[in-house]
Design a protein around this motif. Structure first.
Motif, PDB file in Angstrom:
ATOM      1  N   ALA A  47      20.985 -14.303  28.920  1.00 39.28           N
ATOM      2  CA  ALA A  47      22.152 -14.939  29.528  1.00 39.28           C
ATOM      3  C   ALA A  47      21.722 -15.737  30.745  1.00 39.28           C
ATOM      4  CB  ALA A  47      23.179 -13.894  29.926  1.00 39.28           C
ATOM      5  N   ALA A  48      20.669 -15.266  31.421  1.00 36.38           N
ATOM      6  CA  ALA A  48      20.145 -15.943  32.608  1.00 36.38           C
ATOM      7  C   ALA A  48      18.728 -15.453  32.844  1.00 36.38           C
ATOM      8  CB  ALA A  48      21.015 -15.665  33.826  1.00 36.38           C
ATOM      9  N   ASN A  49      18.044 -16.163  33.743  1.00 34.11           N
ATOM     10  CA  ASN A  49      16.681 -15.805  34.106  1.00 34.11           C
ATOM     11  C   ASN A  49      16.534 -16.011  35.608  1.00 34.11           C
ATOM     12  OD1 ASN A  49      13.804 -15.935  34.536  1.00 34.11           O
ATOM     13  ND2 ASN A  49      13.595 -16.178  32.324  1.00 34.11           N
ATOM     14  N   VAL A  50      16.057 -14.974  36.307  1.00 40.51           N
ATOM     15  CA  VAL A  50      15.866 -15.042  37.747  1.00 40.51           C
ATOM     16  C   VAL A  50      14.393 -14.779  38.033  1.00 40.51           C
ATOM     17  CG1 VAL A  50      16.573 -14.130  39.990  1.00 40.51           C
ATOM     18  CG2 VAL A  50      18.186 -14.118  38.095  1.00 40.51           C
ATOM     19  N   ASP A  51      13.662 -15.817  38.386  1.00 42.79           N
ATOM     20  CA  ASP A  51      12.234 -15.679  38.688  1.00 42.79           C
ATOM     21  C   ASP A  51      11.479 -14.923  37.596  1.00 42.79           C
ATOM     22  OD1 ASP A  51      12.326 -17.119  41.030  1.00 42.79           O
ATOM     23  OD2 ASP A  51      12.672 -15.359  42.281  1.00 42.79           O
ATOM     24  N   GLY A  52      11.734 -15.280  36.355  1.00 47.92           N
ATOM     25  CA  GLY A  52      11.032 -14.659  35.242  1.00 47.92           C
ATOM     26  C   GLY A  52      11.620 -13.339  34.788  1.00 47.92           C
ATOM     27  N   ARG A  53      12.672 -12.898  35.421  1.00 49.24           N
ATOM     28  CA  ARG A  53      13.327 -11.643  35.059  1.00 49.24           C
ATOM     29  C   ARG A  53      14.576 -11.968  34.237  1.00 49.24           C
ATOM     30  NH1 ARG A  53      11.740  -7.361  38.806  1.00 49.24           N
ATOM     31  NH2 ARG A  53      13.744  -6.360  38.365  1.00 49.24           N
ATOM     32  N   LYS A  54      14.578 -11.529  32.982  1.00 48.03           N
ATOM     33  CA  LYS A  54      15.650 -11.868  32.055  1.00 48.03           C
ATOM     34  C   LYS A  54      16.874 -10.982  32.282  1.00 48.03           C
ATOM     35  CE  LYS A  54      16.203 -10.484  27.678  1.00 48.03           C
ATOM     36  NZ  LYS A  54      16.024 -10.242  26.265  1.00 48.03           N
ATOM     37  N   ILE A  55      18.034 -11.610  32.238  1.00 46.61           N
ATOM     38  CA  ILE A  55      19.313 -10.896  32.210  1.00 46.61           C
ATOM     39  C   ILE A  55      19.849 -11.059  30.801  1.00 46.61           C
ATOM     40  CG2 ILE A  55      21.657 -10.789  33.106  1.00 46.61           C
ATOM     41  CD1 ILE A  55      20.495 -12.067  35.698  1.00 46.61           C
ATOM     42  N   SER A  56      20.024  -9.970  30.107  1.00 43.06           N
ATOM     43  CA  SER A  56      20.462 -10.044  28.718  1.00 43.06           C
ATOM     44  C   SER A  56      21.971 -10.290  28.619  1.00 43.06           C
ATOM     45  CB  SER A  56      20.118  -8.741  27.989  1.00 43.06           C
ATOM     46  OG  SER A  56      20.935  -7.687  28.454  1.00 43.06           O
ATOM     47  N   TYR A  57      22.364 -10.759  27.461  1.00 42.81           N
ATOM     48  CA  TYR A  57      23.785 -10.970  27.186  1.00 42.81           C
ATOM     49  C   TYR A  57      24.535  -9.642  27.265  1.00 42.81           C
ATOM     50  CZ  TYR A  57      27.915 -13.105  25.061  1.00 42.81           C
ATOM     51  OH  TYR A  57      29.176 -13.579  24.835  1.00 42.81           O
ATOM     52  N   GLY A  58      23.893  -8.567  26.836  1.00 37.44           N
ATOM     53  CA  GLY A  58      24.498  -7.249  26.916  1.00 37.44           C
ATOM     54  C   GLY A  58      24.776  -6.829  28.349  1.00 37.44           C
ATOM     55  N   THR A  59      23.837  -7.107  29.262  1.00 36.99           N
ATOM     56  CA  THR A  59      24.043  -6.791  30.675  1.00 36.99           C
ATOM     57  C   THR A  59      25.191  -7.618  31.238  1.00 36.99           C
ATOM     58  OG1 THR A  59      21.722  -6.197  30.968  1.00 36.99           O
ATOM     59  CG2 THR A  59      22.943  -6.802  32.956  1.00 36.99           C
ATOM     60  N   TYR A  60      25.226  -8.881  30.886  1.00 31.37           N
ATOM     61  CA  TYR A  60      26.340  -9.745  31.308  1.00 31.37           C
ATOM     62  C   TYR A  60      27.668  -9.154  30.831  1.00 31.37           C
ATOM     63  CZ  TYR A  60      29.706 -13.450  30.208  1.00 31.37           C
ATOM     64  OH  TYR A  60      30.866 -14.173  30.034  1.00 31.37           O
ATOM     65  N   LEU A  61      27.717  -8.682  29.586  1.00 37.68           N
ATOM     66  CA  LEU A  61      28.960  -8.134  29.031  1.00 37.68           C
ATOM     67  C   LEU A  61      29.390  -6.854  29.740  1.00 37.68           C
ATOM     68  CD1 LEU A  61      28.548  -8.790  25.200  1.00 37.68           C
ATOM     69  CD2 LEU A  61      30.090  -9.952  26.800  1.00 37.68           C
ATOM     70  N   VAL A  62      28.442  -6.078  30.251  1.00 36.01           N
ATOM     71  CA  VAL A  62      28.797  -4.891  31.033  1.00 36.01           C
ATOM     72  C   VAL A  62      29.644  -5.301  32.240  1.00 36.01           C
ATOM     73  CG1 VAL A  62      27.848  -3.116  32.573  1.00 36.01           C
ATOM     74  CG2 VAL A  62      26.860  -3.445  30.308  1.00 36.01           C
ATOM     75  N   HIS A  63      29.236  -6.382  32.892  1.00 43.40           N
ATOM     76  CA  HIS A  63      29.971  -6.865  34.068  1.00 43.40           C
ATOM     77  C   HIS A  63      31.315  -7.490  33.675  1.00 43.40           C
ATOM     78  CE1 HIS A  63      26.815  -5.970  36.945  1.00 43.40           C
ATOM     79  NE2 HIS A  63      25.965  -6.386  36.035  1.00 43.40           N
ATOM     80  N   VAL A  64      31.344  -8.154  32.533  1.00 43.42           N
ATOM     81  CA  VAL A  64      32.611  -8.713  32.036  1.00 43.42           C
ATOM     82  C   VAL A  64      33.600  -7.585  31.735  1.00 43.42           C
ATOM     83  CG1 VAL A  64      33.694  -9.920  30.075  1.00 43.42           C
ATOM     84  CG2 VAL A  64      31.624 -10.853  31.125  1.00 43.42           C
ATOM     85  N   ASP A  65      33.116  -6.530  31.093  1.00 45.07           N
ATOM     86  CA  ASP A  65      33.975  -5.400  30.774  1.00 45.07           C
ATOM     87  C   ASP A  65      34.528  -4.743  32.041  1.00 45.07           C
ATOM     88  OD1 ASP A  65      33.489  -5.858  28.083  1.00 45.07           O
ATOM     89  OD2 ASP A  65      31.973  -4.277  27.922  1.00 45.07           O
ATOM     90  N   ALA A  66      33.692  -4.623  33.063  1.00 41.93           N
ATOM     91  CA  ALA A  66      34.139  -4.039  34.328  1.00 41.93           C
ATOM     92  C   ALA A  66      35.202  -4.925  34.981  1.00 41.93           C
ATOM     93  CB  ALA A  66      32.960  -3.837  35.271  1.00 41.93           C
ATOM     94  N   GLN A  67      34.979  -6.226  34.913  1.00 45.16           N
ATOM     95  CA  GLN A  67      35.964  -7.169  35.482  1.00 45.16           C
ATOM     96  C   GLN A  67      37.298  -7.058  34.741  1.00 45.16           C
ATOM     97  OE1 GLN A  67      35.957  -8.684  38.252  1.00 45.16           O
ATOM     98  NE2 GLN A  67      35.681 -10.877  38.074  1.00 45.16           N
ATOM     99  N   ARG A  68      37.218  -6.960  33.423  1.00 44.80           N
ATOM    100  CA  ARG A  68      38.439  -6.835  32.614  1.00 44.80           C
ATOM    101  C   ARG A  68      39.164  -5.533  32.956  1.00 44.80           C
ATOM    102  NH1 ARG A  68      36.557  -7.937  28.049  1.00 44.80           N
ATOM    103  NH2 ARG A  68      37.495  -9.983  27.829  1.00 44.80           N
ATOM    104  N   ALA A  69      38.419  -4.431  33.067  1.00 41.39           N
ATOM    105  CA  ALA A  69      39.026  -3.142  33.413  1.00 41.39           C
ATOM    106  C   ALA A  69      39.698  -3.223  34.782  1.00 41.39           C
ATOM    107  CB  ALA A  69      37.968  -2.040  33.401  1.00 41.39           C
ATOM    108  N   PHE A  70      39.050  -3.886  35.738  1.00 42.88           N
ATOM    109  CA  PHE A  70      39.620  -4.009  37.070  1.00 42.88           C
ATOM    110  C   PHE A  70      40.918  -4.813  37.042  1.00 42.88           C
ATOM    111  CE2 PHE A  70      40.107  -6.085  41.196  1.00 42.88           C
ATOM    112  CZ  PHE A  70      40.120  -4.969  42.024  1.00 42.88           C
ATOM    113  N   LEU A  71      40.916  -5.917  36.286  1.00 45.14           N
ATOM    114  CA  LEU A  71      42.104  -6.772  36.216  1.00 45.14           C
ATOM    115  C   LEU A  71      43.280  -6.113  35.489  1.00 45.14           C
ATOM    116  CD1 LEU A  71      40.423 -10.219  35.484  1.00 45.14           C
ATOM    117  CD2 LEU A  71      41.499  -9.481  37.622  1.00 45.14           C
TER     118      LEU A  71
END
Length: 193
Positions: A47-71
């Motif tokens: 989903a993204a890359n920070v200085d060679g460190r990959k952020i997976s789509y699954g990790t991104y979805l964890v944050h999306v799910d938390a945002q949805r739960a909060f809303l």
């Protein structure tokens, strides 16, 4: 089976795999799908890359799910602002994941080690601040209702990154925030909103 039949079957399999792969790529990078099949088969896509460190789509979805739960959680209900997640919140979720990964990278480079015991102690301090009238079950229920997380996920996605950031900020002073922002700005984002 003759060679012509083998060639046809092989070609059909390759074509089917190409269609499935194209469908998964489009589901992730065009539509940012949250469908269970996409979660199952494309969660390792970047989903993204920070200085060679990959952020997976699954990790991104964890944050999306938390945002949805909060809303849709109790605080949103009390405020009368329950609503569905939008691309703005999805982008915030990606940015949160990028920030966490940037902080983790800075900690690794600085030799800052945060153990699970450090995180547990910080959690216990938070619990003690909640007062003696608050039980472990109430806290667990609150985390689940507000973020859709259990205690372990809360520690992983919120408490640990905040603790590391605090340690780095105390070591780096004024330069930490500028260095962190530079890493965040330099991240490669594969999801566009």
């Amino acid at each position: 089976m003759n060679s012509r039949m083998k060639l046809l079957v092989g070609s059909a399999v390759v074509a089917l795999l190409a269609v499935i792969t194209a469908g998964l790529l489009a589901s992730v990078y065009l539509w940012k799908s949250e469908h269970p099949l996409v979660r199952a088969f494309a969660s390792s896509f970047p989903a993204a890359n920070v200085d060679g460190r990959k952020i997976s789509y699954g990790t991104y979805l964890v944050h999306v799910d938390a945002q949805r739960a909060f809303l849709n959680g109790p605080l949103a209900a009390d405020s009368g602002v329950i609503r569905d997640i939008t691309d703005s919140e999805r982008q915030e979720s990606l940015e949160r994941a990028i920030r966490i990964e940037a902080v983790e990278g800075m900690a690794e480079e600085s030799g800052v080690v945060v153990t699970p015991l450090d995180v547990d102690r910080t959690y216990e301090e938070l619990v003690s601040r909640a007062g003696t009238s608050t039980s472990a079950e109430e806290i667990s229920s609150f985390l689940s209702a507000q973020f859709g997380w259990d205690e372990s996920e809360y520690k992983t996605y919120l408490l640990r990154p905040a603790f590391i950031e605090e340690v780095l900020r105390s070591k780096g002073g004024d330069t930490f925030d500028a260095a962190l922002q530079a890493r965040i700005d330099g991240a490669t984002r594969f999801l566009k909103f």
